[in-house]
Design an enzyme around this catalytic site. Sequence first.
Site, short mmCIF file in Angstrom:
data_model
loop_
_atom_site.label_atom_id
_atom_site.label_comp_id
_atom_site.label_asym_id
_atom_site.label_seq_id
_atom_site.Cartn_x
_atom_site.Cartn_y
_atom_site.Cartn_z
N GLY A 121 0.83 -1.21 0.00
CA GLY A 121 0.00 0.00 0.00
C GLY A 121 0.86 1.24 0.00
O GLY A 121 1.28 1.75 -1.05
N GLU A 122 1.13 1.75 1.18
CA GLU A 122 1.88 3.00 1.30
C GLU A 122 3.32 2.92 0.78
O GLU A 122 3.80 3.88 0.17
CB GLU A 122 1.85 3.48 2.75
N PRO A 123 4.06 1.82 1.03
CA PRO A 123 5.42 1.78 0.49
C PRO A 123 5.46 1.93 -1.03
O PRO A 123 6.34 2.62 -1.56
CB PRO A 123 5.91 0.39 0.93
#
Length: 433
Positions: free
Chosen positions: A363-365
């Site tokens: 997701g965020e990475p």
Amino acid sequence: MKFITVEVDTVRSINLHTYNSLQFFYKSASGEPLGCTLPAIWGKLATSSSFHQRTEMIQEFNRSNKWGKRGISRVPVTQEVNVRPTPGKVSNLRDGSIVVEVGRVDMGQGLWTKVKQVAAYGLGLIKRDGTEELLEKVRVIQSNTLSLIQGGITGGSTTSESSCEAVRLCCSILVERLTALKEKLIEQTGTLEWETLILQMKSSLQLNQSSSRKLDPLQLHFRVRFLEYYLWYPFCFTIFISHAMHAYQTSVNLSACTLFIPEPASMHYLNYGAAVSEIVLIDFIFTNGEDVALQVEIEGSYVQGIGFFMFEEYPTNSDGLVTANGTWSYKVPTLDTIPKQFNVEILNSRRHQKRLLSSKASGEPQLILAVSVPCATRAAIVEARRQLGSWNGVVESNSTAFQLEVPAIMPVVKEWCGLDSVEKFLQWTMGTK
């Protein structure tokens, strides 16, 4: 003002994290030395994307073209994530269908799809090659604060991981409960059908409930009188007791609810990844375990990051209030934002035995890795400014002396490239004649 002339990729390679530096900055989250896959990813990406060869080709292209410039950038990421306790519930209905509840929200990250797959995988262990068969029987429903009282928040990129682990634990409980009757059913029929297994459990459970229901004194009196009256049917009475005892022994609770609590050793860990962007071409490597983090989520997160870094400008007025109230002035990623060529590779590292299928967060990475797009854009701007500087007689080092803000919207990119480039070119052409 002085600027170093070392290529940015060289600087990143020199300063790439090692296991020792990870221990210094992240302490316990750094994990085991074998889990530090960032240097391997960095080198593997350079090979799989032909980064150095493409860099030389782009340099040749920029030397040969006055009005078109290209840029390329390779960027690593190291991100610490935290796994939180998460509830889950799995129930088997009479018709053989499976209902799954998790305490988090699917907001487009594919949570329910992953939970559905893990439920089919977990319950499929009761039967060889049963995962694909069960997948069609699983449905995920939205829970509430009464059915799952410890839902928590959705965020931090670990929602899918922890929810899937909670569901897997529920499935393990149910498989353990079903195993005894499964073996008996195979002995009797020679086959094992999921619907038959569940129906058998339901029948046994209902018989057990009817035989063990508590009676008030008046009901008990009439029941005793009834049995006394029919004592001359000892055979029938014996059969009834036998079935009741059998139901008591084989009845199974077909619903399981758990609260997944991560172990301290796996509660904090690091995610590694790297990406190469060439405006129209993206190469991507990310470390993960088995395919719990769907590739579509990785791609979606990356495209969302492109929107954040390149399009989504939020204009404000003098009071600091955002004036954009729709997509007419606030540009989000669309279909044409997706790169024409998008190569994604998931590095399967099976060393993380404390986590679900050795998986890591997604997701965020991946969103952060989209910073390689504005970096590649900046590299192209540098080449355009060098070209403009050669026409103006400006020192080459000044071509890199600018700050490209985020989001790097097209008007800003054009301005940094030089809005008067045509006039400067014509003046230079006239001056050389």
